[in-house]
Design an enzyme around this catalytic site. Sequence first.
Site, PDB file in Angstrom:
ATOM      1  N   THR A  10       1.829  -9.168  -2.243  1.00  0.00           N
ATOM      2  CA  THR A  10       1.162  -8.547  -3.166  1.00  0.00           C
ATOM      3  C   THR A  10       0.618  -7.135  -2.391  1.00  0.00           C
ATOM      4  O   THR A  10       0.554  -7.246  -1.072  1.00  0.00           O
ATOM      5  CB  THR A  10      -0.122  -9.202  -3.561  1.00  0.00           C
ATOM      6  N   ALA A  12       2.522  -4.547  -1.798  1.00  0.00           N
ATOM      7  CA  ALA A  12       3.504  -4.218  -0.852  1.00  0.00           C
ATOM      8  C   ALA A  12       4.136  -2.765  -0.755  1.00  0.00           C
ATOM      9  O   ALA A  12       4.994  -2.458  -0.072  1.00  0.00           O
ATOM     10  CB  ALA A  12       4.752  -5.186  -1.201  1.00  0.00           C
ATOM     11  N   GLY A  17       1.305  -4.726   3.685  1.00  0.00           N
ATOM     12  CA  GLY A  17       1.996  -5.507   2.670  1.00  0.00           C
ATOM     13  C   GLY A  17       3.456  -4.757   3.149  1.00  0.00           C
ATOM     14  O   GLY A  17       4.469  -5.623   3.063  1.00  0.00           O
ATOM     15  N   TYR A 198     -16.650  -6.492  -0.029  1.00  0.00           N
ATOM     16  CA  TYR A 198     -15.431  -6.594   0.965  1.00  0.00           C
ATOM     17  C   TYR A 198     -15.352  -7.747   1.891  1.00  0.00           C
ATOM     18  O   TYR A 198     -14.760  -8.781   1.784  1.00  0.00           O
ATOM     19  CB  TYR A 198     -15.078  -5.226   1.439  1.00  0.00           C
TER      20      TYR A 198
END
Length: 341
Positions: A10, A12, A17, A198
Amino acid sequence: MSTVKIAIITGANSGIGYGVAQRLLDHSTKNSNEQFKIVLACRNKTRATDAQNALLKEFPGGLVEIVLVDLSSVKCVFECCKEVKKRFSRIDLIFCNAGILPCSYIDWWVIAKQLVFSPTALLSRTDALVQPVGITTTEDLGETFACNVFGHYVMIRELENLLIKTKDSRIIWTSSCTATKEHFNSEDYQAIKSNVPYEASKRMTDLISIKLNSRLNKHDIYSFTTHPGVAATNIVRDHLGWVMGYGMQIGFYAARTFLGMRNQTVTNWNGSYSNYHVATQPIDLLKNDYVKKFCSYCNRFGEAYVDTDDIEGYNEVEAEVLVNKLDKLLDEFRVKYNNKS
Ligand SMILES: NC(=O)c1ccc[n+]([C@@H]2O[C@H](COP(=O)([O-])OP(=O)(O)OC[C@H]3O[C@@H](n4cnc5c(N)ncnc54)[C@H](OP(=O)(O)O)[C@@H]3O)[C@@H](O)[C@H]2O)c1
């Protein structure tokens, strides 16, 4: 005999990624007995196609596909998983890597203080990015939680039957060293009231990974958590703008070279090393370390290596409660969207 391993990554199309995709394709060119098919799981078709083209240019003949998914939308994750199930009968790896770090404004006072009293904190932490409180998605989930945590959790649960089909399949979460225990509050598990959603999301990532590992081991599925070090990617650069973004990158290089700060991995390639390591090492060398975090580090000369760090204060009960809440939430969404897994 050569096996082709299916790896869903995910987020990417950029950053860590993208680095993972590069490393797995590079691995495929060098190891004829272990090939990877990369599935770029991205939210934007143009950015995904640009990444696919760039990867194929660098690794001609590489196996690279795209699947579109907005992880902040459960409906969209369900649709993506249906598409994955149509295309593949098994999966070897899921990299839960996509992430957001929302920022309302930059606190220059924090930057000034850290510059004087703790320049290393300035180069390793995100305290100067003030995160918005109370942002929710159209599905009424905490936004950062939805994208960084729950979207991935839904994906894993939906694709569990495909992971079961392969031996030693792995779930690899890109976490962060900022994921400390004080940032997670079980009462506000979607971090809607938190001013650091976060960090809360990354703490949850660690708890979920450990818990999933013990739940899924019987099926030969393993879950690990990693930290990419500090890399100059869009997640922070988007908030800083071009000039400050590059200034930050120069600061990272300087800190690594002159201060020997090993967490300054700076590039996608170096930052993605821990994810790659966990994906490709024999499982017997990794499986006892599922309660640790695999971290990318670099020496002064920019050579990457992996080391493990403890996940502080892991609490089995807290993790169990969290995962049960996620299961309950998932069941509600399955009913809402009439999704039969
Ligand atoms: N860079 C660091 O120093 C650092 C340190 C610790 C942890 N991390 C973690 O590393 C991971 C990757 O971040 P990065 O540093 O590589 O930053 P990045 O370059 O901004 O990559 C983030 C990726 O996530 C994607 N994404 C964001 N929201 C999404 C959504 N709702 N649905 C699908 N994809 C979505 C982005 O897609 P778009 O391009 O479409 O926005 C992008 O591809 C994150 O989980 C981050 O927390 C990074």
